[in-house]
Scaffold this motif. Structure first.
Motif, PDB file in Angstrom:
ATOM      1  N   ILE A   1      18.157 -19.027 -16.102  1.00 26.56           N
ATOM      2  CA  ILE A   1      17.638 -20.197 -15.364  1.00 26.56           C
ATOM      3  C   ILE A   1      17.527 -19.899 -13.865  1.00 26.56           C
ATOM      4  O   ILE A   1      16.446 -20.056 -13.295  1.00 26.56           O
ATOM      5  CB  ILE A   1      18.482 -21.458 -15.643  1.00 26.56           C
ATOM      6  CG1 ILE A   1      18.489 -21.773 -17.154  1.00 26.56           C
ATOM      7  CG2 ILE A   1      17.945 -22.644 -14.848  1.00 26.56           C
ATOM      8  CD1 ILE A   1      17.151 -22.073 -17.783  1.00 26.56           C
TER       9      ILE A   1
ATOM     10  N   GLN B   1      14.560 -17.812 -12.638  1.00 29.66           N
ATOM     11  CA  GLN B   1      13.213 -18.384 -12.496  1.00 29.66           C
ATOM     12  C   GLN B   1      12.805 -18.476 -11.018  1.00 29.66           C
ATOM     13  O   GLN B   1      11.632 -18.701 -10.719  1.00 29.66           O
ATOM     14  CB  GLN B   1      13.158 -19.795 -13.107  1.00 29.66           C
ATOM     15  CG  GLN B   1      13.374 -19.844 -14.601  1.00 29.66           C
ATOM     16  CD  GLN B   1      13.485 -21.278 -15.113  1.00 29.66           C
ATOM     17  OE1 GLN B   1      13.270 -22.236 -14.367  1.00 29.66           O
ATOM     18  NE2 GLN B   1      13.825 -21.429 -16.375  1.00 29.66           N
TER      19      GLN B   1
ATOM     20  N   ASN C   1      18.684 -24.809 -22.898  1.00 25.75           N
ATOM     21  CA  ASN C   1      17.725 -25.921 -23.014  1.00 25.75           C
ATOM     22  C   ASN C   1      18.021 -27.028 -22.015  1.00 25.75           C
ATOM     23  O   ASN C   1      17.111 -27.571 -21.378  1.00 25.75           O
ATOM     24  CB  ASN C   1      17.727 -26.485 -24.442  1.00 25.75           C
ATOM     25  CG  ASN C   1      17.029 -25.570 -25.429  1.00 25.75           C
ATOM     26  OD1 ASN C   1      16.218 -24.735 -25.032  1.00 25.75           O
ATOM     27  ND2 ASN C   1      17.343 -25.699 -26.699  1.00 25.75           N
TER      28      ASN C   1
ATOM     29  N   LYS D   1      17.053 -25.950 -18.516  1.00 29.81           N
ATOM     30  CA  LYS D   1      15.610 -26.099 -18.276  1.00 29.81           C
ATOM     31  C   LYS D   1      15.261 -27.556 -17.969  1.00 29.81           C
ATOM     32  O   LYS D   1      14.490 -27.835 -17.053  1.00 29.81           O
ATOM     33  CB  LYS D   1      14.823 -25.618 -19.497  1.00 29.81           C
ATOM     34  CG  LYS D   1      14.840 -24.110 -19.679  1.00 29.81           C
ATOM     35  CD  LYS D   1      14.148 -23.698 -20.975  1.00 29.81           C
ATOM     36  CE  LYS D   1      14.183 -22.183 -21.156  1.00 29.81           C
ATOM     37  NZ  LYS D   1      13.655 -21.773 -22.484  1.00 29.81           N
TER      38      LYS D   1
ATOM     39  N   GLN E   1      13.682 -29.151 -14.467  1.00 30.89           N
ATOM     40  CA  GLN E   1      12.483 -29.997 -14.504  1.00 30.89           C
ATOM     41  C   GLN E   1      12.736 -31.326 -13.799  1.00 30.89           C
ATOM     42  O   GLN E   1      11.876 -31.834 -13.071  1.00 30.89           O
ATOM     43  CB  GLN E   1      12.043 -30.234 -15.955  1.00 30.89           C
ATOM     44  CG  GLN E   1      11.384 -29.016 -16.587  1.00 30.89           C
ATOM     45  CD  GLN E   1      11.286 -29.114 -18.107  1.00 30.89           C
ATOM     46  OE1 GLN E   1      11.655 -30.127 -18.702  1.00 30.89           O
ATOM     47  NE2 GLN E   1      10.807 -28.058 -18.733  1.00 30.89           N
TER      48      GLN E   1
ATOM     49  N   ASN F   1      11.643 -28.411 -10.439  1.00 29.19           N
ATOM     50  CA  ASN F   1      11.688 -26.942 -10.375  1.00 29.19           C
ATOM     51  C   ASN F   1      11.766 -26.429  -8.929  1.00 29.19           C
ATOM     52  O   ASN F   1      11.264 -25.359  -8.602  1.00 29.19           O
ATOM     53  CB  ASN F   1      10.508 -26.325 -11.124  1.00 29.19           C
ATOM     54  CG  ASN F   1      10.690 -26.461 -12.633  1.00 29.19           C
ATOM     55  OD1 ASN F   1      11.716 -26.073 -13.175  1.00 29.19           O
ATOM     56  ND2 ASN F   1       9.712 -27.054 -13.302  1.00 29.19           N
TER      57      ASN F   1
END
Length: 262
Positions: free
Chosen positions: A30, A33, A60, A63, A67, A71
């Motif tokens: 994560i 990213q 999960n 993420k 969001q 982000n």
């Protein structure tokens, strides 16, 4: 197993698991990213906080969390407004309040955002706080002082359980893992090594059920409980193998325990 033989075995296993492929199944994916330092460390801290339980579920929910923050975790945190969050017509506020990972819920998340905002706006950011309280050969007291500062704003008592304190006996596995991510530069692209004010030699092994079991089977650890005393004992053993980068062996212990059922 003699020390030289043990070192050779663990060096090989650490090198085998400390590879980019490791990222694919690990929560460290994560923060990977992002490229901005502040985004990496905030994403890393939040991911380490929820890193317990099923790894797929952790990833999960990580993420989902990113969001919710558009982000762009650093921008989200420094611009967070409690007044806006209090507006129940605000869909974003509703989603934030409904976030849950095991016992970490929306109330905890909102406090974490406010505490991180306080640290970035008034204390120079996460690295500055840990560096201010670091000691020559350990960061365990720095974790204790970080927790005190982190919970210096009004908060629900229950939220405190999501940041461990090694000076109160905890192995502090998740925050030691976060510090490994930030401080250790492994040259393979797994750990970030973006905190240059601290040294890998100060790090402690993120001790959990898997690494503890393997460490005991290799006679690196005698203590039966996975607590702060066990971390100190394991750190001493790993520093005898590599005083400059002892927690590289976390990859070996974790890999042997999880992937090889050693």
């Amino acid at each position: 197993m003699r020390r030289a033989e043990l070192k050779r075995f663990l060096d090989e296993k650490a090198a085998y698991y400390n590879q980019p492929l490791f990222i694919e199944s690990d929560p460290i994916q994560i923060p990977h990213q992002f490229s901005r330092k502040e985004d990496i460390e905030i994403a890393g801290f939040l991911m380490a906080t929820i890193a317990w339980g099923n790894r797929k579920s952790i990833i999960n929910n990580g993420k989902k969390l990113m969001q919710l923050m558009g982000n762009s975790p650093y921008d989200y945190i420094v611009n967070f407004s409690e007044a806006m969050h209090a507006d129940r017509q605000n869909k974003q506020a509703e989603l934030l309040s409904s976030f849950v990972h095991r016992t970490f819920n929306g109330d905890d998340l909102v406090y974490f955002i406010k505490a991180l905002q306080h640290i970035y706006l008034h204390h120079g950011g996460l690295e500055a706080v840990f560096a201010a309280f670091s000691e020559e050969d350990t960061l365990q007291p720095a974790i204790h002082h970080f927790k005190k500062l982190f919970f210096s704003l009004p908060h629900l008592k229950r939220t405190e359980k999501h940041v461990s304190d090694p000076l109160k006996g905890s192995a502090a596995k998740r925050i030691n893992m976060f510090l490994r991510w930030m401080v250790r530069n492994d040259n393979t692209g797994v750990d970030f090594g973006i905190w240059n004010s601290l040294s890998p030699s100060q790090l402690s092994c993120p001790l959990d059920v898997h690494s503890g079991r393997v460490a005991r089977s290799l006679s690196l650890l005698k203590r039966k409980q996975n607590d702060a005393k066990a971390v100190t004992e394991l750190d001493a053993a790993l520093k005898r193998l590599d005083p400059n980068d002892p927690v590289k062996y976390d990859f070996a212990l974790f890999g042997l325990g999880v992937f090889e059922a050693f």
